[in-house]
Design a protein around this motif. Structure first.
Motif, short mmCIF file in Angstrom:
data_model
loop_
_atom_site.label_atom_id
_atom_site.label_comp_id
_atom_site.label_asym_id
_atom_site.label_seq_id
_atom_site.Cartn_x
_atom_site.Cartn_y
_atom_site.Cartn_z
N ARG A 308 0.81 -1.23 0.00
CA ARG A 308 0.00 0.00 0.00
C ARG A 308 0.84 1.28 0.00
O ARG A 308 0.35 2.34 -0.36
N ILE A 309 2.12 1.19 0.40
CA ILE A 309 2.94 2.40 0.34
C ILE A 309 4.02 2.34 -0.75
O ILE A 309 4.73 3.31 -0.98
N ALA A 310 4.16 1.19 -1.40
CA ALA A 310 5.17 1.06 -2.47
C ALA A 310 4.90 2.12 -3.55
O ALA A 310 3.75 2.36 -3.90
N PRO A 311 5.98 2.77 -4.05
CA PRO A 311 5.77 3.83 -5.04
C PRO A 311 5.07 3.32 -6.30
O PRO A 311 4.23 4.00 -6.87
N ILE A 312 5.45 2.12 -6.74
CA ILE A 312 4.85 1.52 -7.93
C ILE A 312 4.18 0.22 -7.50
O ILE A 312 4.77 -0.57 -6.78
N LYS A 313 2.95 0.01 -7.95
CA LYS A 313 2.21 -1.17 -7.49
C LYS A 313 2.52 -2.39 -8.37
O LYS A 313 2.54 -3.51 -7.89
N ALA A 314 2.71 -2.15 -9.66
CA ALA A 314 3.04 -3.26 -10.54
C ALA A 314 3.71 -2.74 -11.81
O ALA A 314 3.49 -1.60 -12.21
N MET A 315 4.55 -3.59 -12.40
CA MET A 315 5.19 -3.28 -13.67
C MET A 315 4.64 -4.26 -14.70
O MET A 315 4.50 -5.45 -14.42
N VAL A 316 4.30 -3.73 -15.86
CA VAL A 316 3.80 -4.59 -16.93
C VAL A 316 4.81 -4.57 -18.06
O VAL A 316 5.32 -3.51 -18.42
N SER A 317 5.10 -5.73 -18.60
CA SER A 317 6.05 -5.75 -19.69
C SER A 317 5.79 -6.88 -20.67
O SER A 317 5.31 -7.95 -20.30
N PRO A 318 6.07 -6.60 -21.96
CA PRO A 318 5.99 -7.67 -22.96
C PRO A 318 7.29 -8.47 -22.88
O PRO A 318 8.35 -7.89 -22.68
N LEU A 319 7.21 -9.79 -23.02
CA LEU A 319 8.41 -10.61 -22.90
C LEU A 319 9.50 -10.12 -23.86
O LEU A 319 10.66 -10.00 -23.49
N LEU A 320 9.08 -9.81 -25.10
CA LEU A 320 10.04 -9.31 -26.09
C LEU A 320 9.50 -7.98 -26.63
O LEU A 320 8.30 -7.86 -26.87
N LYS A 321 10.41 -7.01 -26.80
CA LYS A 321 9.85 -5.72 -27.20
C LYS A 321 9.79 -5.53 -28.72
O LYS A 321 9.23 -4.55 -29.19
N ASN A 322 10.34 -6.51 -29.46
CA ASN A 322 10.32 -6.36 -30.92
C ASN A 322 9.20 -7.19 -31.57
O ASN A 322 9.22 -7.43 -32.76
N GLU A 361 14.37 -3.39 -6.60
CA GLU A 361 15.09 -2.35 -5.85
C GLU A 361 14.20 -1.18 -5.44
O GLU A 361 14.54 -0.45 -4.51
N ILE A 362 13.10 -0.96 -6.15
CA ILE A 362 12.21 0.12 -5.71
C ILE A 362 10.99 -0.44 -4.97
O ILE A 362 10.08 0.30 -4.60
N GLY A 363 10.99 -1.75 -4.76
CA GLY A 363 9.95 -2.34 -3.91
C GLY A 363 8.62 -2.58 -4.58
O GLY A 363 7.58 -2.68 -3.91
N THR A 364 8.61 -2.72 -5.90
CA THR A 364 7.36 -2.99 -6.62
C THR A 364 6.89 -4.41 -6.31
O THR A 364 7.61 -5.37 -6.60
N PRO A 365 5.69 -4.56 -5.73
CA PRO A 365 5.29 -5.90 -5.29
C PRO A 365 5.02 -6.90 -6.41
O PRO A 365 5.20 -8.10 -6.20
N PHE A 366 4.58 -6.42 -7.60
CA PHE A 366 4.22 -7.36 -8.66
C PHE A 366 4.81 -6.96 -10.02
O PHE A 366 4.85 -5.78 -10.34
N CYS A 367 5.23 -7.97 -10.78
CA CYS A 367 5.61 -7.75 -12.18
C CYS A 367 4.76 -8.67 -13.04
O CYS A 367 4.62 -9.87 -12.73
N ILE A 368 4.20 -8.12 -14.09
CA ILE A 368 3.30 -8.89 -14.95
C ILE A 368 3.89 -8.97 -16.35
O ILE A 368 4.24 -7.94 -16.94
N THR A 369 4.03 -10.18 -16.85
CA THR A 369 4.65 -10.37 -18.17
C THR A 369 3.66 -11.00 -19.15
O THR A 369 2.93 -11.92 -18.81
N ILE A 370 3.68 -10.43 -20.34
CA ILE A 370 2.80 -10.90 -21.41
C ILE A 370 3.69 -11.66 -22.40
O ILE A 370 4.70 -11.14 -22.88
N ASP A 371 3.33 -12.92 -22.64
CA ASP A 371 4.16 -13.73 -23.54
C ASP A 371 3.27 -14.36 -24.63
O ASP A 371 2.10 -14.02 -24.75
N PHE A 372 3.84 -15.31 -25.35
CA PHE A 372 3.08 -15.88 -26.48
C PHE A 372 1.86 -16.66 -26.01
O PHE A 372 0.86 -16.75 -26.72
#
Ligand code: GAP
Length: 419
Positions: A308-322, A361-372
């Motif tokens: 609840r106090i983490a600066p960023i709650k989640a990061m979303v990223s595509p597995l590959l950016k190309n 390192e910035i304490g983001t509790p969740f990372c979400i990855t989109i893959d094939f």
């Protein structure tokens, strides 16, 4: 890790990852000042928001103010700060630590002080709040804002500052009720420590002996924290009696009394004051959350911040950016998750492992990855058992564990963690 190494690591992470920068750094700094960076400002806002919720908004007996930093100097004469807000210098002389500045120009200029505590602007608005809101006792006034102290020796990063932020409550009670109110606020302070993720093992109460108490206090408990540089005051809880309201009533000639409608008696309420330094709170949070471990055979650093106090709650990223299909799908997922909370960031820089480390390192509790698999294109071997089209991987910061779930469930995970 010894304590000075830990402190160095925290200061370095705070700078590297945009939490806290030295003030005026490109000019060589200004002692006792620090600036909050992109991550720090979010952390600070989240701490302040949670405090406002617990100390003001979740209650019916609390009111807010946002008073001016510059006040009539008579305020600080009446409060005793002109006479007693002083620290001894090396040669034994006392030095008043209030900052002075002047208002107006030329002959008309007069000296004023920058407030040394936000409390001043609460006491001087006691009558205004009573006249506008008509509260019944007990009630309180809460305020967050800057305070200034010309500390002789600012030190220990954001622990001892010359420009600081405070979160303060002045809670007005019948004189006979002070002990009960004192105990209630004491408990609420512990609940707040827990809510922001301050380690209970590192937090201690100190009953401050009479000779060490501020001039206005009859009882004070210091909440002390085991910082890497020693056990030091984090917050204070003080019984200020009717000292301030009486002093301001006498000095201003304004009646600062409460009329009890039932008994028709008028009296000056007594005051319980839970007082929090925001910067010391941030430092205690960073110390409590700093972790190093080994994950997948590599050492890593992470901040185990309360979601609840983490600066960023989640990061979303595509597995590959190309891969445009992956990117488009990931953008869609991010837009959906941003409805849960705005602090959902995008990162497609470097490989996925690097992205995770940055967020750790910035304490983001969740990372979400989109893959094939999210696109319904199953890898050879059929993908994961729980997977399939429109599922994503959600990685948990503290364990590095990953689960495969629907976007709706990922949103639910975030929502319930930050409540
Ligand atoms: N209104 C009461 C008051 O100001 P205080 O103990 O002098 O009492 C309250 O200050 C809190 O403000 C402290 O517990 C601490 O968290 C914070 N604080 C005080 N001086 C500070 C400084 N120089 N730098 C950072 N925080 C400070």
């Amino acid at each position: 890790m010894n304590d000075s190494t830990l402190m160095e690591k925290i200061v370095s992470l705070a700078k590297r990852r945009g939490f806290v920068f030295p003030g005026s750094e490109i000019y060589g700094g200004l002692a006792g000042t620090f600036d909050y960076g992109p991550m720090g400002v979010r952390l600070k806002e989240n701490v302040e928001r949670l405090w406002l919720r617990m100390f003001r908004d979740d209650r019916d007996d609390m009111f807010g103010v946002d008073a001016a930093i510059l006040m009539n100097p008579k305020v600080w004469e009446a409060s005793g700060h002109v006479k007693t807000f002083a620290d001894p210098m090396a040669d034994g002389k006392m030095f008043n630590t209030m900052f002075k500045t002047s208002v107006g120009a030329g002959e008309e200029a007069s000296t004023v002080y920058m407030r040394p505590e936000t409390a001043g602007g609460i006491f001087t608005n006691f009558k205004n709040v009573m006249d506008s809101m008509h509260p019944k006792l007990p009630f309180g006034i809460a305020q967050i804002g800057k305070a200034f102290r010309n500390e002789i020796a600012p030190r220990d990063f954001i622990f001892r500052l010359r420009e600081l932020s405070q979160m303060e409550v002045e809670y007005f009670v019948q004189p006979s009720d002070w002990e009960q109110a004192f105990e209630e606020w004491r408990k609420t302070m512990h609940l707040f420590a827990e809510a922001v993720g301050i380690s209970q093992e590192l937090l201690h109460e100190l009953e401050v002996p009479a000779e060490d108490r501020a001039h206005y206090s009859t009882r004070t408990i210091d909440f002390e924290f085991d910082y890497p540089f020693g056990r030091k005051e984090l917050w204070g809880l003080a019984y200020r009696t009717d000292f301030d309201l009486s002093a301001h009533a006498d000095a201003s000639g304004t009646e600062l009394a409460y009329l009890d409608e039932e008994t028709k008696k008028k009296f000056i309420p007594h005051v319980i004051e839970p007082s929090f330094g925001v910067d010391r709170t941030i430092l205690a949070i960073l110390v409590s959350a700093y972790r190093e471990d080994a994950l997948g055979g590599e050492t890593r650093t992470y901040l185990a911040l309360a979601p609840r106090i983490a600066p960023i709650k989640a990061m979303v990223s595509p597995l590959l950016k190309n891969k445009p299909e992956l990117v488009a799908k990931a953008r869609e997922v991010r837009a959906a998750l941003k409805k849960v909370h705005p602090a959902i960031v995008w990162d497609d820089n470097g490989n996925i492992g690097k992205r995770y480390r940055r967020q750790d390192e910035i304490g983001t509790p969740f990372c979400i990855t989109i893959d094939f698999e999210t696109l319904g294109e199953l890898p050879a071997g059929g993908g994961s058992a729980s997977g399939g089209k429109d599922t994503v991987t959600l990685r948990h910061r503290d364990t590095g564990a990953q689960e495969r779930l629907t976007v709706a469930l990922a949103a639910e995970r975030i929502r319930s963690a930050i409540e």
